[in-house]
Design a protein around this motif. Sequence first.
Motif, PDB file in Angstrom:
ATOM      1  N   LEU A  87       0.808  -1.219   0.000  1.00  0.00           N
ATOM      2  CA  LEU A  87       0.000   0.000   0.000  1.00  0.00           C
ATOM      3  C   LEU A  87       0.843   1.272   0.000  1.00  0.00           C
ATOM      4  CD1 LEU A  87      -2.902  -0.881   2.492  1.00  0.00           C
ATOM      5  CD2 LEU A  87      -3.027  -0.689   0.003  1.00  0.00           C
ATOM      6  N   ILE A  92      -5.607   6.453  -1.549  1.00  0.00           N
ATOM      7  CA  ILE A  92      -6.995   6.276  -1.125  1.00  0.00           C
ATOM      8  C   ILE A  92      -7.866   7.248  -1.924  1.00  0.00           C
ATOM      9  CG2 ILE A  92      -8.624   6.422   0.783  1.00  0.00           C
ATOM     10  CD1 ILE A  92      -6.753   4.107   1.088  1.00  0.00           C
ATOM     11  N   THR A  97      -7.998   4.204   5.036  1.00  0.00           N
ATOM     12  CA  THR A  97      -7.101   3.057   5.018  1.00  0.00           C
ATOM     13  C   THR A  97      -7.269   2.266   6.312  1.00  0.00           C
ATOM     14  OG1 THR A  97      -4.820   2.339   4.661  1.00  0.00           O
ATOM     15  CG2 THR A  97      -5.164   4.302   6.040  1.00  0.00           C
ATOM     16  N   VAL A 139      -8.923   2.088  -3.220  1.00  0.00           N
ATOM     17  CA  VAL A 139      -7.564   2.545  -3.476  1.00  0.00           C
ATOM     18  C   VAL A 139      -7.268   2.501  -4.965  1.00  0.00           C
ATOM     19  CG1 VAL A 139      -6.752   1.781  -1.222  1.00  0.00           C
ATOM     20  CG2 VAL A 139      -6.560   0.244  -3.171  1.00  0.00           C
TER      21      VAL A 139
END
Length: 271
Positions: A87, A92, A97, A139
Amino acid sequence: SRGQQVITEEKIDEITALDGVSAAVGGLNLTVVHLEGEFAEMAPGQGKGQAPGEGETPEAMPSQAPIEIETYSVSGVDVTRQSIGPLSSAEIVDGRTFATDETAAKVMLVESGYARQNDLAVGDALEIDGVKYEVVGLVSSPNGATNLYIPLARAQKLADEDGVSHIYVQADSAENIGAVQESIETVFPAATVTTAADLAEQVSGSLASASKLADQLGTWLSVAALIAAFLVASLLTVSSVSRRVREFGTLKALGWRRRRIVGQILGESFV
């Protein structure tokens, strides 16, 4: 996922202790295959090479029920250290998140493209192996290779594995990346160690190959266009000659030689 083996989490501590390493976290990549449907029962005599009984019509025989197959990728994330890992380069676009205390929570992040295809939004629930996960965020990832992200502990439980498939390492400075790579290869010789520079080189190589292919394609298209233009000009020339027979006869009667008439036709075609 195929081609990947499970790495024990002890390796993460060994790599973290190496000189030049500022942090290291593990990740687990999974491929989920979901099948749904029913297999029809076989008709009497089938499976033994026998034909259906006398008087039995195709409508009376059971038909094969469709089996729906769905495949998607899941990545287990260490939620306590999201600055490195799968990530780290994701953005986002909706929702939030993972929280650092959601190490075993039934929550997930969904890649935005996959969410559009499957009509998923923040607040929806998605079931994997009988467990419902709440979608807390969408995302946008540069590679888009992973469809779903869940906490690492949930991914390990889903796969019934205690280890990881990837270890993400951060060097304390750019100058130490080469030394860190050599140290990891020494401590963990079975691993494939890839740096950001290696990935950039792969991308550059792919772009160079694509550029070369485009140049070659443009050259061949130019040759094809020239051949087509020559054929069209030849066709127009032949057509013009067949229509101007009387005109050429008149010119010859006025004293034109054959060479002058041919030169006239070629000149017009060239223009």
